[in-house]
Every structure is written in structure tokens, then in C-alpha cells.
Design a protein around this motif. Structure first.
Motif, PDB file in Angstrom:
ATOM      1  N   GLU A   4       0.856  -1.176   0.000  1.00 13.53           N
ATOM      2  CA  GLU A   4       0.000   0.000   0.000  1.00 13.53           C
ATOM      3  C   GLU A   4       0.897   1.233   0.000  1.00 13.53           C
ATOM      4  N   ARG A   5       0.594   2.224  -0.794  1.00 14.76           N
ATOM      5  CA  ARG A   5       1.414   3.428  -0.857  1.00 14.76           C
ATOM      6  C   ARG A   5       0.981   4.407   0.221  1.00 14.76           C
ATOM      7  N   GLY A   6       1.958   5.113   0.779  1.00 16.14           N
ATOM      8  CA  GLY A   6       1.665   6.193   1.703  1.00 16.14           C
ATOM      9  C   GLY A   6       1.155   5.738   3.046  1.00 16.14           C
ATOM     10  N   THR A   7       0.480   6.651   3.692  1.00 17.24           N
ATOM     11  CA  THR A   7      -0.006   6.407   5.043  1.00 17.24           C
ATOM     12  C   THR A   7      -1.521   6.261   5.095  1.00 17.24           C
ATOM     13  N   ARG A   8      -2.175   6.296   3.953  1.00 18.80           N
ATOM     14  CA  ARG A   8      -3.634   6.218   3.890  1.00 18.80           C
ATOM     15  C   ARG A   8      -4.063   4.834   3.395  1.00 18.80           C
ATOM     16  N   TYR A   9      -5.186   4.340   3.924  1.00 20.62           N
ATOM     17  CA  TYR A   9      -5.755   3.095   3.414  1.00 20.62           C
ATOM     18  C   TYR A   9      -6.229   3.314   1.984  1.00 20.62           C
ATOM     19  N   SER A  10      -6.365   2.220   1.236  1.00 20.82           N
ATOM     20  CA  SER A  10      -6.847   2.317  -0.138  1.00 20.82           C
ATOM     21  C   SER A  10      -8.316   2.730  -0.150  1.00 20.82           C
ATOM     22  N   LEU A  61     -16.003 -10.398   4.844  1.00 20.50           N
ATOM     23  CA  LEU A  61     -15.129 -11.369   4.180  1.00 20.50           C
ATOM     24  C   LEU A  61     -14.403 -10.710   3.007  1.00 20.50           C
ATOM     25  N   ALA A  62     -15.106  -9.836   2.274  1.00 17.28           N
ATOM     26  CA  ALA A  62     -14.460  -9.097   1.181  1.00 17.28           C
ATOM     27  C   ALA A  62     -13.374  -8.174   1.735  1.00 17.28           C
ATOM     28  N   ARG A  63     -13.668  -7.516   2.839  1.00 13.93           N
ATOM     29  CA  ARG A  63     -12.680  -6.616   3.436  1.00 13.93           C
ATOM     30  C   ARG A  63     -11.463  -7.394   3.930  1.00 13.93           C
ATOM     31  N   LEU A  64     -11.699  -8.534   4.537  1.00 13.96           N
ATOM     32  CA  LEU A  64     -10.588  -9.347   5.019  1.00 13.96           C
ATOM     33  C   LEU A  64      -9.738  -9.847   3.839  1.00 13.96           C
ATOM     34  N   ALA A  65     -10.387 -10.290   2.774  1.00 18.54           N
ATOM     35  CA  ALA A  65      -9.652 -10.727   1.577  1.00 18.54           C
ATOM     36  C   ALA A  65      -8.838  -9.562   1.004  1.00 18.54           C
ATOM     37  N   TRP A  66      -9.448  -8.373   0.962  1.00 17.70           N
ATOM     38  CA  TRP A  66      -8.735  -7.195   0.464  1.00 17.70           C
ATOM     39  C   TRP A  66      -7.523  -6.907   1.338  1.00 17.70           C
ATOM     40  N   ARG A  67      -7.712  -6.959   2.636  1.00 21.86           N
ATOM     41  CA  ARG A  67      -6.622  -6.653   3.573  1.00 21.86           C
ATOM     42  C   ARG A  67      -5.481  -7.660   3.437  1.00 21.86           C
ATOM     43  N   LEU A  68      -5.829  -8.930   3.237  1.00 18.39           N
ATOM     44  CA  LEU A  68      -4.791  -9.949   3.089  1.00 18.39           C
ATOM     45  C   LEU A  68      -4.033  -9.823   1.769  1.00 18.39           C
ATOM     46  N   SER A  69      -4.672  -9.248   0.769  1.00 23.33           N
ATOM     47  CA  SER A  69      -4.022  -9.116  -0.540  1.00 23.33           C
ATOM     48  C   SER A  69      -3.480  -7.708  -0.807  1.00 23.33           C
ATOM     49  N   HIS A  70      -3.770  -6.759   0.069  1.00 22.08           N
ATOM     50  CA  HIS A  70      -3.296  -5.372  -0.068  1.00 22.08           C
ATOM     51  C   HIS A  70      -2.814  -4.905   1.296  1.00 22.08           C
ATOM     52  N   LYS A  71      -1.521  -4.835   1.423  1.00 24.34           N
ATOM     53  CA  LYS A  71      -0.941  -4.488   2.722  1.00 24.34           C
ATOM     54  C   LYS A  71      -1.453  -3.116   3.172  1.00 24.34           C
ATOM     55  N   PRO A  72      -1.982  -3.047   4.401  1.00 26.52           N
ATOM     56  CA  PRO A  72      -2.441  -1.739   4.902  1.00 26.52           C
ATOM     57  C   PRO A  72      -1.235  -0.857   5.239  1.00 26.52           C
ATOM     58  N   PRO A  73      -1.471   0.436   5.355  1.00 23.12           N
ATOM     59  CA  PRO A  73      -0.351   1.308   5.738  1.00 23.12           C
ATOM     60  C   PRO A  73       0.149   0.941   7.130  1.00 23.12           C
ATOM     61  N   TRP A 174      -7.208  10.452   9.544  1.00 22.93           N
ATOM     62  CA  TRP A 174      -7.225  10.714   8.099  1.00 22.93           C
ATOM     63  C   TRP A 174      -6.726   9.531   7.292  1.00 22.93           C
ATOM     64  N   ARG A 175      -6.150   8.535   7.960  1.00 21.66           N
ATOM     65  CA  ARG A 175      -5.721   7.321   7.252  1.00 21.66           C
ATOM     66  C   ARG A 175      -6.918   6.572   6.665  1.00 21.66           C
ATOM     67  N   MET A 176      -8.097   6.731   7.296  1.00 24.02           N
ATOM     68  CA  MET A 176      -9.288   5.998   6.864  1.00 24.02           C
ATOM     69  C   MET A 176     -10.312   6.923   6.204  1.00 24.02           C
ATOM     70  N   LEU A 177      -9.893   8.119   5.837  1.00 25.23           N
ATOM     71  CA  LEU A 177     -10.765   9.068   5.141  1.00 25.23           C
ATOM     72  C   LEU A 177     -10.056   9.575   3.888  1.00 25.23           C
ATOM     73  N   PRO A 178     -10.822   9.882   2.834  1.00 31.16           N
ATOM     74  CA  PRO A 178     -10.193  10.323   1.576  1.00 31.16           C
ATOM     75  C   PRO A 178      -9.757  11.795   1.609  1.00 31.16           C
ATOM     76  N   PHE A 179      -9.862  12.435   2.733  1.00 32.34           N
ATOM     77  CA  PHE A 179      -9.445  13.828   2.845  1.00 32.34           C
ATOM     78  C   PHE A 179      -8.652  13.978   4.140  1.00 32.34           C
ATOM     79  N   GLY A 180      -8.096  15.141   4.368  1.00 34.06           N
ATOM     80  CA  GLY A 180      -7.267  15.346   5.536  1.00 34.06           C
ATOM     81  C   GLY A 180      -5.834  14.893   5.257  1.00 34.06           C
TER      82      GLY A 180
END
Length: 184
Positions: A4-10, A61-73, A174-180
Motif C-alpha cells: 500500500e502506498r503512503g499512510t492512507r488506506y486504499s 469477508l471481502a474486506r478481510l480478503a482485500w486486507r490480506l491481498s493489499h498491505k495496509p499502511p 485521516w488514514r481511513m478518510l479520503p481527505f485530511g
């Protein structure tokens, strides 16, 4: 595993986080409202609670699959060891509850011989278990207790976000928001 790029979640992680959060609060309110009802109306309202619960399960389950396949910040470097441990523990318990509560409700319905309709569109088959209303009741009780614990965990989670926003001023929210601006 994709980094995952940066400090923000996808964007996908953010969307799933906020949709699940809203659905959990909404579903809690549906169950609360159903408690004061009787007969067919109670069954109808609880039918919505069950269907939204299955939706929460699928999205989790979709979120968990996403998290396992996309490293969080990475967690902010400014966090103390106890904050890191609490954050990891809280997130793990969230996943356990967001998967376990719907599965428990589904199992209890199966044991009670109750149908599980998905918003009247189709029926979800029950688990292949025999009818056991006493065990169903015990699981429903555990489901309710787990739901209360989930609400307490949400309060802790929100309190942590507010602490980081207003006291630590570390931009963690702001890591979990698209602004800030996340500062980690």
C-alpha cells in the motif's frame, strides 16, 4: 502481497470500512426496534436484521480478503507500544465479531428451524443441523452478548480516533478518510 502506498488506506478499504460501520450501527438499531414488537411485525423486522447481517458477513469477508491481498499502511511511528498492541487486538476482535456474529445468528436460526430470507429475494439455506430450540436460544443469547461487546468495541475505536485527532493531533483518523492529512 501488494504494498500500500503512503499512510492512507486504499479507497476500497475505506469504502468497505465505512459501509460496514454504517450497516453495523443500522443493524443494531433494527434489532433494538424489533425487541418492542410482537408477532408477524417482529418477525418481519428481524428478517431485515438477518438479511443485513448476511450482507455484513459478505462485506467483512471481502474486506478481510482485500486486507490480506493489499498491505495496509503501517501504524504511525508515534504510537506507543501499548497503542500498537491495542490497535492490533481491536482490529482482530472486530473481524472475529463481524464474521462470528452473523454466522452465529445463521446457526441459531438453523437450529430453531427459522427461515433466512435475503430481503425476500431468495432463501439462504440453513446449516445442516437438526432442530434444537434450546441450543438455538443459547446461541441467540450469545449473539446478543456479542453484539453488545461489538458496540463497546466501536465506542473504544471511536474514542481512540478522537484521542488521536484532538489530543495527539497525529492525523491518524485521516488514514481511513479520503481527505485530511495523515502525518504518520
Amino acid at each position: 502481497m501488494q504494498a500500500e502506498r503512503g499512510t492512507r488506506y486504499s479507497g476500497v478499504a475505506m469504502l468497505l470500512h465505512w459501509v460496514i460501520a454504517i450497516l453495523v450501527i443500522m443493524n443494531w438499531q433494527i434489532a433494538e426496534r424489533a425487541e418492542g414488537l410482537d408477532g408477524p411485525l417482529r418477525g418481519e423486522v428481524m428478517g431485515y436484521h438477518k438479511a443485513w447481517g448476511i450482507t455484513i458477513l459478505v462485506l467483512t469477508l471481502a474486506r478481510l480478503a482485500w486486507r490480506l491481498s493489499h498491505k495496509p499502511p503501517a501504524l504511525a511511528s508515534t504510537l506507543k507500544a501499548w497503542e500498537r498492541a491495542l490497535a492490533r487486538t481491536t482490529h482482530t476482535i472486530f473481524y472475529v465479531l463481524l464474521i462470528g456474529l452473523p454466522l452465529g445468528g445463521w446457526l441459531a436460526n438453523s437450529l430453531a428451524g427459522r427461515p433466512l430470507s435475503y430481503f425476500g429475494l431468495f432463501n439462504i439455506p440453513g446449516f445442516p443441523v437438526g432442530e434444537n430450540k434450546e441450543l438455538a436460544g443459547a446461541i441467540f443469547d450469545a449473539h446478543a452478548a456479542g453484539g453488545t461487546f461489538l458496540l463497546l468495541l466501536i465506542v473504544l475505536h471511536v474514542a481512540g480516533a478522537l484521542k488521536h485527532t484532538f489530543f495527539d493531533k497525529d492525523g491518524n483518523l485521516w488514514r481511513m478518510l479520503p481527505f485530511g492529512t495523515p502525518k504518520a
